[in-house]
Write an enzyme that holds these catalytic residues in place. Structure first.
Site, PDB file in Angstrom:
ATOM      1  N   THR A  52       0.841  -1.204   0.000  1.00 42.73           N
ATOM      2  CA  THR A  52       0.000   0.000   0.000  1.00 42.73           C
ATOM      3  C   THR A  52       0.877   1.255   0.000  1.00 42.73           C
ATOM      4  O   THR A  52       2.103   1.163  -0.144  1.00 42.73           O
ATOM      5  CB  THR A  52      -1.008  -0.043   1.176  1.00 42.73           C
ATOM      6  OG1 THR A  52      -1.903   1.049   1.038  1.00 42.73           O
ATOM      7  CG2 THR A  52      -0.325   0.032   2.542  1.00 42.73           C
ATOM      8  N   LYS A  56       3.562   1.287  -3.906  1.00 37.74           N
ATOM      9  CA  LYS A  56       3.025   0.496  -5.023  1.00 37.74           C
ATOM     10  C   LYS A  56       3.894   0.582  -6.287  1.00 37.74           C
ATOM     11  O   LYS A  56       3.888  -0.334  -7.096  1.00 37.74           O
ATOM     12  CB  LYS A  56       1.581   0.909  -5.338  1.00 37.74           C
ATOM     13  CG  LYS A  56       0.591   0.484  -4.257  1.00 37.74           C
ATOM     14  CD  LYS A  56      -0.852   0.764  -4.641  1.00 37.74           C
ATOM     15  CE  LYS A  56      -1.782   0.455  -3.478  1.00 37.74           C
ATOM     16  NZ  LYS A  56      -3.193   0.616  -3.806  1.00 37.74           N
ATOM     17  N   ASN A  77       0.181  -4.011  -6.158  1.00 34.65           N
ATOM     18  CA  ASN A  77      -0.338  -4.043  -4.780  1.00 34.65           C
ATOM     19  C   ASN A  77      -0.294  -5.451  -4.182  1.00 34.65           C
ATOM     20  O   ASN A  77      -0.708  -5.650  -3.048  1.00 34.65           O
ATOM     21  CB  ASN A  77      -1.768  -3.491  -4.707  1.00 34.65           C
ATOM     22  CG  ASN A  77      -2.798  -4.497  -5.137  1.00 34.65           C
ATOM     23  OD1 ASN A  77      -2.538  -5.320  -6.007  1.00 34.65           O
ATOM     24  ND2 ASN A  77      -3.973  -4.460  -4.526  1.00 34.65           N
ATOM     25  N   GLY A 212     -15.924   2.622  -0.913  1.00 37.13           N
ATOM     26  CA  GLY A 212     -14.884   1.734  -1.437  1.00 37.13           C
ATOM     27  C   GLY A 212     -14.667   0.445  -0.665  1.00 37.13           C
ATOM     28  O   GLY A 212     -13.685  -0.265  -0.921  1.00 37.13           O
TER      29      GLY A 212
HETATM   30  P1  NAP Z   1      -2.605   9.280  -3.894  1.00 37.72           P
HETATM   31  O1  NAP Z   1      -1.623   8.614  -4.776  1.00 37.72           O
HETATM   32  O2  NAP Z   1      -2.146  10.038  -2.721  1.00 37.72           O
HETATM   33  O3  NAP Z   1      -3.450  10.197  -4.916  1.00 37.72           O
HETATM   34  C1  NAP Z   1      -4.522  10.876  -4.614  1.00 37.72           C
HETATM   35  C2  NAP Z   1      -4.724  11.982  -5.634  1.00 37.72           C
HETATM   36  O4  NAP Z   1      -5.730  12.782  -5.082  1.00 37.72           O
HETATM   37  C3  NAP Z   1      -3.508  12.878  -5.836  1.00 37.72           C
HETATM   38  O5  NAP Z   1      -2.726  12.438  -6.893  1.00 37.72           O
HETATM   39  C4  NAP Z   1      -4.141  14.239  -6.083  1.00 37.72           C
HETATM   40  O6  NAP Z   1      -4.409  14.403  -7.473  1.00 37.72           O
HETATM   41  C5  NAP Z   1      -5.469  14.145  -5.381  1.00 37.72           C
HETATM   42  N1  NAP Z   1      -5.429  14.873  -4.109  1.00 37.72           N
HETATM   43  C6  NAP Z   1      -4.624  14.650  -3.043  1.00 37.72           C
HETATM   44  N2  NAP Z   1      -4.883  15.548  -2.083  1.00 37.72           N
HETATM   45  C7  NAP Z   1      -5.854  16.350  -2.559  1.00 37.72           C
HETATM   46  C8  NAP Z   1      -6.527  17.486  -2.032  1.00 37.72           C
HETATM   47  N3  NAP Z   1      -6.283  17.962  -0.808  1.00 37.72           N
HETATM   48  N4  NAP Z   1      -7.493  18.063  -2.788  1.00 37.72           N
HETATM   49  C9  NAP Z   1      -7.779  17.582  -4.026  1.00 37.72           C
HETATM   50  N5  NAP Z   1      -7.150  16.530  -4.564  1.00 37.72           N
HETATM   51  C10 NAP Z   1      -6.212  15.922  -3.848  1.00 37.72           C
HETATM   52  O7  NAP Z   1      -3.637   8.258  -3.316  1.00 37.72           O
HETATM   53  P2  NAP Z   1      -4.214   6.956  -4.034  1.00 37.72           P
HETATM   54  O8  NAP Z   1      -3.403   5.807  -3.642  1.00 37.72           O
HETATM   55  O9  NAP Z   1      -4.427   7.244  -5.461  1.00 37.72           O
HETATM   56  O10 NAP Z   1      -5.622   6.809  -3.257  1.00 37.72           O
HETATM   57  C11 NAP Z   1      -6.645   7.768  -3.420  1.00 37.72           C
HETATM   58  C12 NAP Z   1      -7.813   7.428  -2.489  1.00 37.72           C
HETATM   59  O11 NAP Z   1      -8.343   6.146  -2.841  1.00 37.72           O
HETATM   60  C13 NAP Z   1      -7.421   7.325  -1.019  1.00 37.72           C
HETATM   61  O12 NAP Z   1      -8.463   7.864  -0.256  1.00 37.72           O
HETATM   62  C14 NAP Z   1      -7.295   5.839  -0.780  1.00 37.72           C
HETATM   63  O13 NAP Z   1      -7.542   5.495   0.567  1.00 37.72           O
HETATM   64  C15 NAP Z   1      -8.382   5.321  -1.695  1.00 37.72           C
HETATM   65  N6  NAP Z   1      -8.156   3.932  -2.117  1.00 37.72           N
HETATM   66  C16 NAP Z   1      -9.097   3.008  -1.786  1.00 37.72           C
HETATM   67  C17 NAP Z   1      -8.948   1.699  -2.187  1.00 37.72           C
HETATM   68  C18 NAP Z   1     -10.005   0.698  -1.817  1.00 37.72           C
HETATM   69  O14 NAP Z   1      -9.738  -0.500  -1.889  1.00 37.72           O
HETATM   70  N7  NAP Z   1     -11.192   1.132  -1.465  1.00 37.72           N
HETATM   71  C19 NAP Z   1      -7.828   1.308  -2.937  1.00 37.72           C
HETATM   72  C20 NAP Z   1      -6.882   2.287  -3.276  1.00 37.72           C
HETATM   73  C21 NAP Z   1      -7.063   3.600  -2.859  1.00 37.72           C
HETATM   74  P3  NAP Z   1      -4.135  15.820  -8.188  1.00 37.72           P
HETATM   75  O15 NAP Z   1      -2.846  16.323  -7.617  1.00 37.72           O
HETATM   76  O16 NAP Z   1      -4.044  15.459  -9.614  1.00 37.72           O
HETATM   77  O17 NAP Z   1      -5.280  16.722  -7.890  1.00 37.72           O
END
Ligand code: NAP
Length: 409
Positions: A52, A56, A77, A212
């Protein structure tokens, strides 16, 4: 067989519980700093790992082989040791695919806005494309951003792949849904809280609103298949998903002062082994004063302000039994706080049986008049109503049977 979850800051994770229901292997949490990663991946004693945030991508150079999906997404993952080799998979893809199918949303040919451009967003976009949808990434720094959303007012579905709205920042929302008149549903990858502010806005519109949690369980199921080499029927995903939903849901009691919420709440706590919280007792603790003292020092609005602060904190937790003060329904902003993780039960009891001692508002006002004002509010706040006209035990059992029937445990 030793398996586990590799990440940097793991905190509380549902993965050990999910994996204990999926397979017969030990599942540990491996919290590692970046400088420990290489040694752990090469020399650590594990057969299979989930990976995680933030590793990844970082684990890819250590893989001898990548599955086609992991290669396409550039994210792994799931790692499995096969002889001397380390194989990298991506099961988030199957996880999100399962979520879309279960949502019932018809996405072929439809415009889907994917918020965020991180790892989860890449997976979501790949699944959506494979399912025939037209995904558009909304990124704070991309061509499509939060300042030109008017170009996408025709979106059918929104997927939140940002952490915005996730615990402990439950009061945040990444986007205002009123800008999308044709919207049919919102999928939020966040599962804590169960109903983010964004999902609650979708519920208000009577469109699909799904969190999710199913994705989390589905990706774990496919990981287990890679760990063990055995196929697991998809029904187990739904069994585990429902058990977790039940476990995470707060049971919240509303109703007139003296209707039995505290007694019933305590019984529910005993029966389920969950912690019980009496909101009035928490208010006293927070304010350092008794409720009559709070009322004598400020008017009712002062008390309500404290109550809303206490509920905001209390209802962010999961798996709790929470008894609320009789008047909490008079403040509309308390509803999303109670609803975010909770099933709300209205305990109804004959007015003539309600005590008034030690209850400032019940002594000042006629109970009948108070009930007339509050009745529609209890009705609007609650998911279910239960009559307390037998024993508290009967009411507690009724509440538990309603929840388990509904969640299909
Ligand atoms: P990440 O790599 O940190 O990316 C999240 C993206 O969200 C960033 O690239 C950014 O995109 C945007 N972001 C971050 N902070 C922000 C803010 N304050 N305001 C607006 N946009 C913001 O995280 P990730 O791994 O992709 O995960 C994203 C979400 O999905 C998390 O909440 C995670 O817990 C969830 N998730 C859930 C599962 C599940 O099984 N349910 C699996 C994976 C992930 P920009 O910079 O382009 O705006």
């Amino acid at each position: 067989m030793q398996c586990g979850l590799l990440g940097r800051k793991l905190g509380h994770s549902y993965s050990p519980q999910i994996h204990s229901a999926l397979g017969e292997y030990d599942y540990a949490l491996f919290q590692k700093e970046p400088n420990q990663l290489a040694d752990f991946l090469k020399n650590g004693s594990y057969h299979g790992l989930n990976v995680t945030i933030p590793y990844k991508k970082d684990v890819i150079p250590y893989c001898d082989e990548l599955s086609p999906i992991a290669k396409k997404l550039g994210a792994v993952n799931t790692l499995v040791r096969k002889g001397e080799k380390l194989i990298g998979h991506n099961t988030d893809y199957f996880g999100f695919q399962t979520m879309v199918k279960y949502s019932g949303l018809e996405i072929t040919g439809k415009k889907v806005l994917v918020l965020g451009s991180g790892g989860a967003s890449a997976t979501v976009v790949a699944v959506l494309q494979a399912m025939g949808a037209c995904p558009i990434i909304i990124s704070r720094t991309g061509d499509n951003h939060y300042g030109n959303l008017h170009n996408h007012a025709d979106a059918s579905v929104i997927v939140n792949a940002t952490p915005v709205g996730m615990y402990p920042n439950n009061e945040e929302s990444p986007i205002d849904l009123s800008r999308f008149p044709d919207l049919q549903g919102v999928l939020d990858l966040i599962y804590n809280p169960a109903r983010t502010k964004l999902l609650q806005a979708a519920e208000k519109r009577n469109i699909v609103a799904m969190n999710g949690l199913l994705m989390l369980v589905a990706q774990a199921k496919e990981s287990t298949e890679w760990f063990t080499g055995k196929t697991i029927p998809d029904e187990l995903i739904f069994h585990i998903y429902n058990a977790l939903r039940f476990q995470m849901e707060n049971i919240i009691l509303v109703g007139m002062p003296g209707c039995g919420k505290t007694t019933i709440g305590n019984l529910l706590a005993q029966k389920t082994g969950r912690p019980f919280f009496d909101a009035d007792a928490e208010i006293v603790r927070f304010a350092g004063k008794t409720i009559p003292e709070i009322f004598s020092e400020s008017d009712e609005s002062g008390f309500r302000e404290i109550e809303t602060k206490v509920l905001a904190d209390l209802c962010k937790g999961s798996g709790r039994i929470i008894s609320t003060g009789g008047g909490c329904v008079t403040v509309p902003q308390n509803y999303p706080l109670l609803h975010q993780n909770g099933r709300i039960f209205w305990i109804q009891r004959d007015i003539s049986l309600l005590p008034t001692e030690g209850r400032p508002l019940s002594q000042i006002n006629s109970l009948e008049a108070m009930y007339e004002v509050r009745r529609p509010l209890y009705s609007a706040f609650s998911d279910e109503s239960v009559k307390n006209d037998g024993t508290p035990e009967m009411v507690a059992n009724r509440i538990l049977s309603i929840i388990t029937e509904d969640i299909k445990i």
